[in-house]
Design a protein around this motif. Structure first.
Motif, PDB file in Angstrom:
ATOM      1  N   LEU A 135       0.693  -1.163   0.120  1.00 17.02           N
ATOM      2  CA  LEU A 135       0.081  -0.081  -0.065  1.00 17.02           C
ATOM      3  C   LEU A 135       0.855   1.176  -0.066  1.00 17.02           C
ATOM      4  O   LEU A 135       2.013   1.268   0.394  1.00 17.02           O
ATOM      5  CB  LEU A 135      -0.805  -0.029   1.258  1.00 17.02           C
ATOM      6  CG  LEU A 135      -1.928  -1.071   1.432  1.00 17.02           C
ATOM      7  CD1 LEU A 135      -2.752  -0.897   2.601  1.00 17.02           C
ATOM      8  CD2 LEU A 135      -3.098  -0.705   0.075  1.00 17.02           C
ATOM      9  N   ASP A 138       1.753   6.835   2.614  1.00 14.71           N
ATOM     10  CA  ASP A 138       0.819   7.740   2.979  1.00 14.71           C
ATOM     11  C   ASP A 138      -0.620   7.445   3.582  1.00 14.71           C
ATOM     12  O   ASP A 138      -1.217   8.337   4.004  1.00 14.71           O
ATOM     13  CB  ASP A 138       0.761   8.859   2.011  1.00 14.71           C
ATOM     14  CG  ASP A 138       0.271   8.697   0.613  1.00 14.71           C
ATOM     15  OD1 ASP A 138      -0.116   7.597   0.337  1.00 14.71           O
ATOM     16  OD2 ASP A 138       0.059   9.624  -0.125  1.00 14.71           O
ATOM     17  N   GLN A 139      -0.934   6.444   2.821  1.00 12.42           N
ATOM     18  CA  GLN A 139      -2.183   5.770   3.415  1.00 12.42           C
ATOM     19  C   GLN A 139      -2.242   4.935   4.744  1.00 12.42           C
ATOM     20  O   GLN A 139      -3.136   4.231   5.191  1.00 12.42           O
ATOM     21  CB  GLN A 139      -2.897   5.091   2.172  1.00 12.42           C
ATOM     22  CG  GLN A 139      -3.018   6.048   0.891  1.00 12.42           C
ATOM     23  CD  GLN A 139      -3.946   5.198  -0.273  1.00 12.42           C
ATOM     24  OE1 GLN A 139      -4.392   3.969  -0.070  1.00 12.42           O
ATOM     25  NE2 GLN A 139      -3.609   5.862  -1.522  1.00 12.42           N
ATOM     26  N   VAL A 140      -0.957   4.632   4.973  1.00 17.08           N
ATOM     27  CA  VAL A 140      -1.009   3.755   6.268  1.00 17.08           C
ATOM     28  C   VAL A 140      -0.579   4.626   7.323  1.00 17.08           C
ATOM     29  O   VAL A 140       0.216   5.400   7.338  1.00 17.08           O
ATOM     30  CB  VAL A 140       0.225   2.587   5.878  1.00 17.08           C
ATOM     31  CG1 VAL A 140       0.709   1.835   7.266  1.00 17.08           C
ATOM     32  CG2 VAL A 140       0.040   1.661   4.726  1.00 17.08           C
ATOM     33  N   VAL A 151      -5.010  -2.713   8.544  1.00 21.76           N
ATOM     34  CA  VAL A 151      -5.496  -2.120   7.320  1.00 21.76           C
ATOM     35  C   VAL A 151      -7.074  -2.651   7.057  1.00 21.76           C
ATOM     36  O   VAL A 151      -7.541  -1.741   6.136  1.00 21.76           O
ATOM     37  CB  VAL A 151      -4.573  -2.071   6.368  1.00 21.76           C
ATOM     38  CG1 VAL A 151      -3.422  -1.386   6.530  1.00 21.76           C
ATOM     39  CG2 VAL A 151      -4.099  -3.403   5.930  1.00 21.76           C
ATOM     40  N   ASP A 154     -10.289  -0.813   7.262  1.00 22.05           N
ATOM     41  CA  ASP A 154     -10.933   0.492   6.398  1.00 22.05           C
ATOM     42  C   ASP A 154     -11.107  -0.698   5.096  1.00 22.05           C
ATOM     43  O   ASP A 154     -10.085  -0.853   4.468  1.00 22.05           O
ATOM     44  CB  ASP A 154      -9.573   1.452   6.128  1.00 22.05           C
ATOM     45  CG  ASP A 154     -10.337   2.660   4.841  1.00 22.05           C
ATOM     46  OD1 ASP A 154     -11.115   2.342   4.222  1.00 22.05           O
ATOM     47  OD2 ASP A 154      -9.404   3.337   4.937  1.00 22.05           O
ATOM     48  N   SER A 156     -12.278   0.268   2.207  1.00 22.54           N
ATOM     49  CA  SER A 156     -11.696   0.795   0.778  1.00 22.54           C
ATOM     50  C   SER A 156     -10.174   0.598   0.804  1.00 22.54           C
ATOM     51  O   SER A 156      -9.643   0.241  -0.430  1.00 22.54           O
ATOM     52  CB  SER A 156     -11.979   2.196   0.772  1.00 22.54           C
ATOM     53  OG  SER A 156     -11.351   3.065   1.830  1.00 22.54           O
ATOM     54  N   LEU A 157      -9.545   0.590   1.891  1.00 22.51           N
ATOM     55  CA  LEU A 157      -8.027   0.219   1.814  1.00 22.51           C
ATOM     56  C   LEU A 157      -7.807  -1.212   1.660  1.00 22.51           C
ATOM     57  O   LEU A 157      -7.000  -1.533   0.830  1.00 22.51           O
ATOM     58  CB  LEU A 157      -7.325   0.584   3.041  1.00 22.51           C
ATOM     59  CG  LEU A 157      -5.861   0.817   3.153  1.00 22.51           C
ATOM     60  CD1 LEU A 157      -5.499   2.099   1.916  1.00 22.51           C
ATOM     61  CD2 LEU A 157      -5.379   1.540   4.388  1.00 22.51           C
ATOM     62  N   LYS A 160      -7.948  -2.340  -2.067  1.00 24.10           N
ATOM     63  CA  LYS A 160      -6.585  -2.029  -2.668  1.00 24.10           C
ATOM     64  C   LYS A 160      -5.535  -3.141  -2.383  1.00 24.10           C
ATOM     65  O   LYS A 160      -4.842  -3.523  -3.189  1.00 24.10           O
ATOM     66  CB  LYS A 160      -5.879  -0.717  -2.037  1.00 24.10           C
ATOM     67  CG  LYS A 160      -6.683   0.582  -2.629  1.00 24.10           C
ATOM     68  CD  LYS A 160      -6.033   1.738  -2.118  1.00 24.10           C
ATOM     69  CE  LYS A 160      -6.758   3.136  -2.482  1.00 24.10           C
ATOM     70  NZ  LYS A 160      -6.374   4.261  -2.231  1.00 24.10           N
ATOM     71  N   TYR A 221      -7.719   2.343  11.670  1.00 27.24           N
ATOM     72  CA  TYR A 221      -8.092   2.688  10.209  1.00 27.24           C
ATOM     73  C   TYR A 221      -9.847   2.841  10.445  1.00 27.24           C
ATOM     74  O   TYR A 221     -10.349   3.499   9.572  1.00 27.24           O
ATOM     75  CB  TYR A 221      -7.865   1.317   9.527  1.00 27.24           C
ATOM     76  CG  TYR A 221      -6.434   1.349   9.184  1.00 27.24           C
ATOM     77  CD1 TYR A 221      -5.745   2.239   8.226  1.00 27.24           C
ATOM     78  CD2 TYR A 221      -5.590   0.472  10.101  1.00 27.24           C
ATOM     79  CE1 TYR A 221      -4.545   2.154   8.107  1.00 27.24           C
ATOM     80  CE2 TYR A 221      -3.985   0.739   9.851  1.00 27.24           C
ATOM     81  CZ  TYR A 221      -3.504   1.367   8.818  1.00 27.24           C
ATOM     82  OH  TYR A 221      -2.242   1.306   8.604  1.00 27.24           O
ATOM     83  N   ARG A 224     -10.707   6.271  11.321  1.00 31.27           N
ATOM     84  CA  ARG A 224     -10.348   7.313  10.431  1.00 31.27           C
ATOM     85  C   ARG A 224     -11.192   7.088   9.295  1.00 31.27           C
ATOM     86  O   ARG A 224     -11.847   8.194   8.676  1.00 31.27           O
ATOM     87  CB  ARG A 224      -8.964   7.102   9.970  1.00 31.27           C
ATOM     88  CG  ARG A 224      -8.453   7.891   8.701  1.00 31.27           C
ATOM     89  CD  ARG A 224      -7.000   7.955   8.354  1.00 31.27           C
ATOM     90  NE  ARG A 224      -7.000   6.693   7.389  1.00 31.27           N
ATOM     91  CZ  ARG A 224      -5.760   6.070   7.105  1.00 31.27           C
ATOM     92  NH1 ARG A 224      -4.785   6.858   7.309  1.00 31.27           N
ATOM     93  NH2 ARG A 224      -5.928   5.065   6.198  1.00 31.27           N
ATOM     94  N   ALA A 225     -11.858   5.949   8.693  1.00 30.67           N
ATOM     95  CA  ALA A 225     -12.584   5.650   7.595  1.00 30.67           C
ATOM     96  C   ALA A 225     -14.015   6.033   7.841  1.00 30.67           C
ATOM     97  O   ALA A 225     -14.667   6.480   6.758  1.00 30.67           O
ATOM     98  CB  ALA A 225     -12.513   4.287   6.968  1.00 30.67           C
TER      99      ALA A 225
END
Length: 324
Positions: A135, A138-140, A151, A154, A156-157, A160, A221, A224-225
């Motif tokens: 990943l 900057d998204q971790v 992770v 989230d 959406s993460l 990925k 996560y 945050r999400a």
């Protein structure tokens, strides 16, 4: 031309790593090998017949591989329901499974901390991927000198990460690349729909009540999400025990905010959460255990919670019902 590696590793050579993995201590700062932002490379291609033998560590990773791999893969999952990957000790049977695998997928970012040396050794012998480590950095979430490995909370993460696994399988098994791509794209789309579903469900909880208190800090996560304040008794890893000071601080927080529910986790002993409830009661504030959440392990195989979408939906339903 890709380098040639032996197809099997001597179990005797790996036994010292099993002993080392079982005796390691508390979490340390994440080494560069376990940091995010890696570039995906696959040095070998599959040359066997029949299904690819895939070994995965956690249920969340195994779910992705099975959904994307389909009939082209035979998935073995090392860590079952209720198992804590932070403190998991490798067995000789695990070494046999890993040694016999064609390809290995694990979560990464030091989630499987006690297995790190063994997984690093396996990476020298066969394609081995810590999927969350691909990943973008900057998204971790970085917490001090460590990265938060949870992770999958989230969605959406985690979608990925599904793309990472799809790409790895396409490169490893080119004749079936289109099938992996098609299934990977479909599952990513399904997970993005689930992400939107969760947002709508949690938005029904008044913002001042969106406070999630759990056994350990696995839900950053998620917070945050989906715009939820999260607190954990233990840290990101369950390897270190919570002290009286941490519990007292959370009791004070719960009392001040008049929070009505806290949550236990399926893979963490409930004693610390029960201590919170007792501490609040002693201070004149009643807090209930709002239910059991699946954090580092999914539910039993064959149940809705034994799939990643089912696990997520269970958690969201439990949280919404308790906080509303």
């Amino acid at each position: 031309m890709p380098p040639m590696y032996p197809r099997r590793m001597s179990l005797l050579a790996l036994l010292p790593l099993v002993l080392l993995a079982g005796c390691s201590g508390t979490s340390s700062p994440v080494e560069p090998d376990h940091a995010p932002g890696k570039t995906l490379t696959v040095s070998q291609t599959f040359r066997g017949n029949g299904p690819i033998k895939v070994v995965c560590t956690t249920g969340m990773v195994a779910d992705l591989v099975q959904r994307i791999g389909g009939d082209q893969v035979q998935v073995t999952q090392l860590m079952r329901a209720g198992v804590d990957p932070h403190t998991y000790k490798v067995s000789t049977g695990d070494v046999s499974q890993l040694s016999a695998a064609d390809i290995i997928f694990y979560s990464g970012l030091h989630l499987e901390g006690k297995m790190s040396d063994l997984l690093a050794r396996m990476a020298q012998e066969k394609p081995t991927f810590g999927v969350a480590e691909y990943l973008p950095a900057d998204q971790v979430i970085q917490l001090g000198q460590t990265y938060d490995p949870h992770v999958w909370f989230d969605v959406s993460l985690w979608s990925k990460v599904a793309g990472v696994i799809s790409e790895a399988l396409q490169r490893y098994d080119p004749p079936h690349a289109s099938a992996y791509r098609e299934r990977g794209d479909a599952y990513q789309h399904e997970l993005l729909q689930l992400h939107d579903e969760i947002k709508k469900e949690l938005a029904t909880v008044p913002r001042e009540r969106r406070v999630l208190v759990t056994a350990h800090d696995a839900f950053h996560y998620f917070g945050r999400a989906y715009e939820i304040e999260v607190r954990g008794i233990q840290g990101v890893s369950t390897e270190s025990d919570a002290g009286l000071r941490e519990i007292n601080q959370l009791v004070e927080f719960l009392n001040q905010r008049k929070i009505k529910a806290v949550f236990v986790e399926s893979s963490v002993a409930p004693r610390n959460v029960e201590a919170l409830v007792q501490g609040c009661r002693a201070g004149g504030h009643e807090v209930q255990i709002g239910g059991e959440l699946f954090s580092d392990a999914m539910g039993q195989e064959g149940t809705p919670e034994g799939t990643y979408p089912g696990m997520v939906r269970h958690n969201v339903k439990t949280i919404v019902q308790a906080l509303k």
